[in-house]
Structures are given as C-alpha cells and as structure tokens.
Design an enzyme around this catalytic site. Structure first.
Site, PDB file in Angstrom:
ATOM      1  N   ASP A 159     -10.397   3.467   4.545  1.00  0.00           N
ATOM      2  CA  ASP A 159     -10.862   2.080   4.415  1.00  0.00           C
ATOM      3  C   ASP A 159     -12.389   2.033   4.332  1.00  0.00           C
ATOM      4  OD1 ASP A 159      -8.970   0.117   4.118  1.00  0.00           O
ATOM      5  OD2 ASP A 159      -8.603  -0.150   6.273  1.00  0.00           O
TER       6      ASP A 159
ATOM      7  N   GLN B 273      -4.271  -1.287   9.995  1.00  0.00           N
ATOM      8  CA  GLN B 273      -4.217  -2.596   9.343  1.00  0.00           C
ATOM      9  C   GLN B 273      -4.837  -3.663  10.246  1.00  0.00           C
ATOM     10  OE1 GLN B 273      -3.073  -3.141   6.155  1.00  0.00           O
ATOM     11  NE2 GLN B 273      -3.727  -5.264   6.387  1.00  0.00           N
TER      12      GLN B 273
ATOM     13  N   LYS C 266       0.832  -1.210   0.000  1.00  0.00           N
ATOM     14  CA  LYS C 266       0.000   0.000   0.000  1.00  0.00           C
ATOM     15  C   LYS C 266       0.869   1.264   0.000  1.00  0.00           C
ATOM     16  CE  LYS C 266      -3.743  -2.289   2.488  1.00  0.00           C
ATOM     17  NZ  LYS C 266      -4.422  -2.549   3.761  1.00  0.00           N
TER      18      LYS C 266
END
Ligand code: NAP
Length: 292
Positions: A119, A96, A52
């Site tokens: 997200d 994460q 990412k």
C-alpha cells in the site's frame, strides 16, 4: 467532446503485462503472493478486499485474506503482522482500512515490513517517496500518474492542480509529480479547505486532479478550456434506480467534458487502476524479495 481516459481499459492492458511478469516469476520458482488482513465486517471493505484478491488470482498471484473479529486488539493484530512479515513465502501485505477504533492505524502501518508494504503507507516508504528514492508508492497516486502517461498527457512542465491533500491521495501524488524525474517534473498546486479562491487556482490547471470526496464539487466554470481531468472521487448519491443510488465523482462530468481535452469517468476511471497498481506493487515486492 473530450477524450475519455478509461481506467478500465488501461487496467486491462496493464494486467496483461503483469500476468506475463507473474508467469516469469513463477517459472523461476517464486510464486508472487498478496495477503490482505481484514479486521471486522465492514461491508464496503469486504467488497474492496474481494475485488483485490480476485484480481490477484486472475493474474497468477496467490492471494489470501486473513479475517479477524471486530474486537481484535491492537496487540493481536501486530502479532499477526509479525508472523506474516517473517514468512518468506509471503510478499505483499496490506491491512484494509478503516480499522476498529481500538486499533491505532499509524502503529499498524509502522508494523508492516518495509519490503512487503504494497500500500506504500509505511512512514519510511512515504519519506523515501519525498526523497525521490525507489520505494513502494501508494496505489491511487500511482494510478493517476499511469493514467496520464498512458493516455499521452505527460505532466512534465504542466501546471497540475490537485484538490485534496489526504495522506493516501493528494499529498503523495504531489510528492510524485514534483520529482525531477521522467513522468513527473510538474509544477504542482495543492488545494484544501483552507484554500482561498479555489476556482481561481483550478482555472489555472493544465491538469486537474480531484480528490475531494464531495460529489461533483468541481463545476464546469472552475476549469479552463483544454484541461485534462482525472477524477479520483467516488461518491454515492441517491437516485431513482432500483439500487437507489449511483456513483459519481468529484467533478461535474457533463459540464467539464464540454470544455476538457480529456477526462476520466466515475465509475471505470481511477478505481480499476488503483487495484491494478496494488498488483504491480505486489509483483515489485516479489521480485525484490526473491533476489534477497
Ligand atoms: P479525504 O481524506 O476526505 O480528503 C479530502 C481532501 O479534500 C482533504 O484534503 C480536504 O481538505 C479536501 N476538501 C474537502 N472539501 C473541500 C473543498 N470544499 N474545497 C477544497 N478542498 C476540499 O479523502 P481521500 O481519502 O483523499 O479521498 C478523496 C476521494 O477519492 C473520495 O471520494 C474517495 O472515495 C476517493 N478515493 C478513490 C480511490 C479509488 O481508487 N478510486 C482511492 C482513494 C480515494 P482538508 O485537508 O482541509 O480537510
């Protein structure tokens, strides 16, 4: 033989577009930024985080990873998030997953600023998605929609069957595709372990999305001729290669490719597009925050 919907190729195209948008933002004095918080040393998470942040840097998005020890308390993590939320130079923030067991992931998703929630996991952003309001949309469902649209398979009017109802894939994707909106407006059936006669439903799909988490769970006899298939699954199965394993999706690719109009591969399908949608959400965050 089916058309291959290459997520890798589409991701490269979209990243070129995002690079231009990032450049325009930088010229206006706003350097778009992505911050990833990683708690612990889970090897798979480390690989995802590196993918990412590397992709972000290639596009001119400044990125950083905040690494916290595995015994970090929930309170300590929330304090870090509070500091990141209040830093005006930071735009996208993501934590994460999975998190160590002493930390409640729901409390953490509630604690990421709504404006920086790239997200799209904050419950308020999830609610906005259901209500059809502009919000951050989770990256994998956004990736699936973009793969369909950019390959010429508009879900409008189609019967979309989604196998899997997780909060990161199946459920938000169903919310997106049932919207009365461009690129959506589909009739959606969501299947799960409580579904009876799964194959009777998957055989009705014009578009089939597999997000099951089981290697090759959807077989050739479970789809109709001319179906369009997006395979979200990523499963490691042992083989005789040097690595000792290979990655396969949730659909039996060879069997289904013989019948399908189009199908996405694994690897090289949804994976690279998911990362690209994270970068898209980061640019969206930077644009909105730079206007405030
Ligand atoms: P998950 O949370 O484990 O959810 C799996 C879903 O599939 C559940 O809703 C489950 O039903 C359903 N299911 C499992 N077995 C089934 C069966 N035999 N028949 C019908 N439904 C069944 O998984 P996830 O997080 O959504 O991920 C799904 C897959 O996508 C995984 O392989 C994951 O690695 C992959 N993934 C890939 C990306 C990417 O970027 N490429 C991103 C996210 C996920 P119940 O709800 O009844 O348990």
């Amino acid at each position: 033989m089916a058309i291959i919907i290459s997520g890798k190729k589409l991701a490269a195209e979209i990243q070129e577009e995002l690079k231009i948008e990032a450049g325009i933002l930088r010229e206006s004095g706003c350097v778009p930024s992505l911050t990833v918080v990683l708690v612990g040393e889970d090897p798979a998470s480390q690989i995802y985080v590196r993918a990412k942040t590397n992709a972000a840097e290639r596009l001119g998005i400044r990125s950083q990873t905040i690494r916290l020890p595995v015994d970090t308390t929930e309170k300590e993590l929330l304090e870090v998030l509070d500091r990141l939320n209040n830093d005006p130079a930071l735009h996208g923030i993501l934590v994460q997953l999975p998190l160590p067991t002493q930390i409640d992931p729901l409390r953490v998703t509630y604690s990421v600023s709504l404006d920086k929630d790239v997200d799209g996991f904050h419950p308020v952003n999830r609610g906005k998605l259901v209500a059809g309001e502009k919000s951050f949309v989770p990256c994998t469902p956004l990736a699936v929609q973009q793969m369909l649209l950019r390959s010429g398979f508009d879900p409008d009017g189609q019967h979309v069957v989604i196998v899997g109802r997780s909060m990161i894939v199946g459920t938000p994707l169903a919310s997106m595709l049932t919207q009365k909106a461009p690129g959506a407006n589909a009739t959606v059936t969501v299947c799960h372990t409580g579904t009876r006669h799964l194959a009777d439903l998957t055989r009705q799909a014009d578009i089939l999305i597999a997000a099951v988490g089981r290697p090759e769970a959807i077989k050739g006899n479970m789809v109709k001729d001319g179906v369009v298939v997006i395979d979200v699954g990523v499963n490691r199965v042992e083989d005789t290669s040097e690595k000792g394993y290979k990655l396969v999706g949730d659909v039996a690719f060879d069997e289904i490719a013989e019948k399908a109009k189009a199908i996405s591969p694994v690897p090289g399908g949804v994976g690279p597009m998911t990362i690209t949608m994270l970068l898209k959400n980061t640019i969206f965050a930077a644009k909105n925050l730079s206007r405030q």
